[in-house]
Design a protein around this motif. Sequence first.
Motif, PDB file in Angstrom:
ATOM      1  N   MET A  30       0.162  -1.169  -0.188  1.00 47.68           N
ATOM      2  CA  MET A  30      -0.055  -0.131   0.047  1.00 47.68           C
ATOM      3  C   MET A  30       0.463   1.442  -0.378  1.00 47.68           C
ATOM      4  N   GLY A  31       1.995   1.633   0.598  1.00 46.64           N
ATOM      5  CA  GLY A  31       3.043   2.644   0.835  1.00 46.64           C
ATOM      6  C   GLY A  31       3.585   2.583  -0.513  1.00 46.64           C
ATOM      7  N   LEU A  32       3.416   1.554  -0.906  1.00 45.80           N
ATOM      8  CA  LEU A  32       4.621   1.927  -2.031  1.00 45.80           C
ATOM      9  C   LEU A  32       3.699   2.454  -3.664  1.00 45.80           C
ATOM     10  N   ILE A  33       1.765   1.974  -3.648  1.00 46.27           N
ATOM     11  CA  ILE A  33       1.369   1.879  -4.540  1.00 46.27           C
ATOM     12  C   ILE A  33       1.332   3.600  -4.070  1.00 46.27           C
ATOM     13  N   ILE A  78       4.086   5.567  -5.278  1.00 51.79           N
ATOM     14  CA  ILE A  78       4.356   5.162  -6.761  1.00 51.79           C
ATOM     15  C   ILE A  78       3.237   6.980  -7.504  1.00 51.79           C
ATOM     16  N   SER A  79       2.227   6.556  -6.706  1.00 48.36           N
ATOM     17  CA  SER A  79       0.945   7.590  -7.445  1.00 48.36           C
ATOM     18  C   SER A  79       1.630   8.978  -7.154  1.00 48.36           C
ATOM     19  N   SER A  80       2.237   9.401  -5.947  1.00 45.66           N
ATOM     20  CA  SER A  80       2.842  10.507  -5.280  1.00 45.66           C
ATOM     21  C   SER A  80       3.566  11.015  -6.289  1.00 45.66           C
ATOM     22  N   PHE A  81       4.200  10.115  -6.747  1.00 44.89           N
ATOM     23  CA  PHE A  81       5.888  10.669  -7.283  1.00 44.89           C
ATOM     24  C   PHE A  81       5.494  11.002  -8.457  1.00 44.89           C
ATOM     25  N   VAL A  82       4.721  10.309  -9.610  1.00 44.24           N
ATOM     26  CA  VAL A  82       4.098  10.413 -10.547  1.00 44.24           C
ATOM     27  C   VAL A  82       3.445  11.833 -10.712  1.00 44.24           C
ATOM     28  N   HIS A  83       2.449  12.081  -9.470  1.00 43.99           N
ATOM     29  CA  HIS A  83       1.484  13.087  -9.727  1.00 43.99           C
ATOM     30  C   HIS A  83       2.263  14.023  -9.510  1.00 43.99           C
ATOM     31  N   TYR A  84       2.965  14.466  -8.530  1.00 42.93           N
ATOM     32  CA  TYR A  84       4.190  16.019  -9.023  1.00 42.93           C
ATOM     33  C   TYR A  84       5.370  16.220  -9.126  1.00 42.93           C
ATOM     34  N   CYS A  92       4.822   8.631   1.594  1.00 43.06           N
ATOM     35  CA  CYS A  92       4.363   7.679   2.435  1.00 43.06           C
ATOM     36  C   CYS A  92       4.537   6.585   2.635  1.00 43.06           C
ATOM     37  N   ILE A  93       5.901   5.614   3.020  1.00 41.49           N
ATOM     38  CA  ILE A  93       6.669   4.779   2.530  1.00 41.49           C
ATOM     39  C   ILE A  93       6.706   4.223   4.478  1.00 41.49           C
ATOM     40  N   THR A 128       5.295   6.208   6.625  1.00 39.25           N
ATOM     41  CA  THR A 128       3.814   6.356   7.061  1.00 39.25           C
ATOM     42  C   THR A 128       3.218   4.980   7.382  1.00 39.25           C
ATOM     43  N   CYS A 129       3.411   3.973   6.708  1.00 38.68           N
ATOM     44  CA  CYS A 129       2.427   2.818   5.970  1.00 38.68           C
ATOM     45  C   CYS A 129       3.542   1.713   6.884  1.00 38.68           C
ATOM     46  N   LEU A 130       4.582   2.070   6.681  1.00 44.15           N
ATOM     47  CA  LEU A 130       5.556   1.238   7.574  1.00 44.15           C
ATOM     48  C   LEU A 130       5.301   1.267   9.517  1.00 44.15           C
ATOM     49  N   LEU A 131       5.302   2.733   9.822  1.00 45.83           N
ATOM     50  CA  LEU A 131       4.865   3.165  11.034  1.00 45.83           C
ATOM     51  C   LEU A 131       3.984   2.020  11.721  1.00 45.83           C
ATOM     52  N   ALA A 132       2.708   2.690  10.617  1.00 45.31           N
ATOM     53  CA  ALA A 132       1.902   2.021  11.164  1.00 45.31           C
ATOM     54  C   ALA A 132       1.338   0.937  10.915  1.00 45.31           C
ATOM     55  N   MET A 133       2.598  -0.141  10.325  1.00 41.08           N
ATOM     56  CA  MET A 133       2.124  -1.325  10.381  1.00 41.08           C
ATOM     57  C   MET A 133       2.942  -2.008  11.616  1.00 41.08           C
ATOM     58  N   ASN A 134       3.643  -1.462  11.536  1.00 44.71           N
ATOM     59  CA  ASN A 134       5.047  -2.050  12.835  1.00 44.71           C
ATOM     60  C   ASN A 134       3.880  -1.028  14.065  1.00 44.71           C
ATOM     61  N   GLY A 135       2.817  -0.265  14.219  1.00 43.16           N
ATOM     62  CA  GLY A 135       2.233   0.209  15.625  1.00 43.16           C
ATOM     63  C   GLY A 135       1.569  -1.464  15.776  1.00 43.16           C
ATOM     64  N   ILE A 136       0.880  -1.301  14.863  1.00 48.13           N
ATOM     65  CA  ILE A 136      -0.582  -2.988  14.584  1.00 48.13           C
ATOM     66  C   ILE A 136       0.231  -3.739  15.105  1.00 48.13           C
ATOM     67  N   MET A 137       1.687  -4.233  14.492  1.00 46.45           N
ATOM     68  CA  MET A 137       1.970  -5.742  15.384  1.00 46.45           C
ATOM     69  C   MET A 137       2.334  -5.540  16.289  1.00 46.45           C
ATOM     70  N   LYS A 138       2.484  -4.063  16.748  1.00 47.05           N
ATOM     71  CA  LYS A 138       3.269  -3.754  18.233  1.00 47.05           C
ATOM     72  C   LYS A 138       1.830  -4.362  19.574  1.00 47.05           C
ATOM     73  N   VAL A 139       0.762  -3.597  19.206  1.00 49.54           N
ATOM     74  CA  VAL A 139      -0.485  -3.987  19.801  1.00 49.54           C
ATOM     75  C   VAL A 139      -1.256  -5.216  20.007  1.00 49.54           C
ATOM     76  N   ALA A 140      -0.937  -5.798  19.208  1.00 53.21           N
ATOM     77  CA  ALA A 140      -1.306  -7.597  18.343  1.00 53.21           C
ATOM     78  C   ALA A 140      -0.114  -8.098  20.133  1.00 53.21           C
ATOM     79  N   ASP A 141       0.722  -7.954  19.886  1.00 53.10           N
ATOM     80  CA  ASP A 141       1.975  -8.816  20.364  1.00 53.10           C
ATOM     81  C   ASP A 141       2.193  -8.225  22.193  1.00 53.10           C
ATOM     82  N   ALA A 142       1.186  -6.906  23.084  1.00 55.21           N
ATOM     83  CA  ALA A 142       1.480  -7.035  23.716  1.00 55.21           C
ATOM     84  C   ALA A 142       0.036  -7.571  24.321  1.00 55.21           C
ATOM     85  N   MET A 143      -1.044  -7.382  23.660  1.00 56.29           N
ATOM     86  CA  MET A 143      -1.993  -8.508  23.907  1.00 56.29           C
ATOM     87  C   MET A 143      -1.905  -9.510  24.066  1.00 56.29           C
TER      88      MET A 143
END
Length: 161
Positions: free
Chosen positions: A1-4, A7-13, A29-30, A32-47
């Motif tokens: 998702m981050g890669l898409i 690429i989309s924002s780069f092509v647009h600009y 974009c990349i 932000t997506c990496l941080l969001a995915m790492n956050g979700i994984m940390k929450v799952a591990d904590a649970m």
Amino acid sequence: MGLILAISSFVHYKKLGRTRTGVYWAIGCIATCLLAMNGIMKVADAMDEHMKKEAFELLDERYEDRGDPNNESYKNLELVVNPEKIRSFTAYNFYVANFNKKYTYKGKIQITIRNKKDKKIFTHVTKSITIKPGEKKEIKNANYETWHPNYSWRWLGELKE
């Protein structure tokens, strides 16, 4: 998702003649997506860690109620089954503890899941496990389509020094 998005924002600009801004947006974009995915994984591990900690505390409580600290015996082996409802099935997580001081348990555990009326729903036999004296651990879980609150177990192995 981050890669898409990148690429989309780069092509647009780039079409707008602002390549440098496109690069910044792509990197953002990349990241932000990496941080969001790492956050979700940390929450799952904590649970998962919280659930494991609660199960180990329950093992201690049950040993205090039923254990035999003066003798090395099967009474000092405890098991807790923690059913976790997941959308289309229930994962039954198994936690075991050996409160003996000298004896190691080697064998399997037969776990029978029962409904509220104490009717047998299914039986699960674990793979062969070894639980050293004083050890607590989580063993492989079993999945079943519905949630049931009750269970019983039987040790299918031996205690050896």
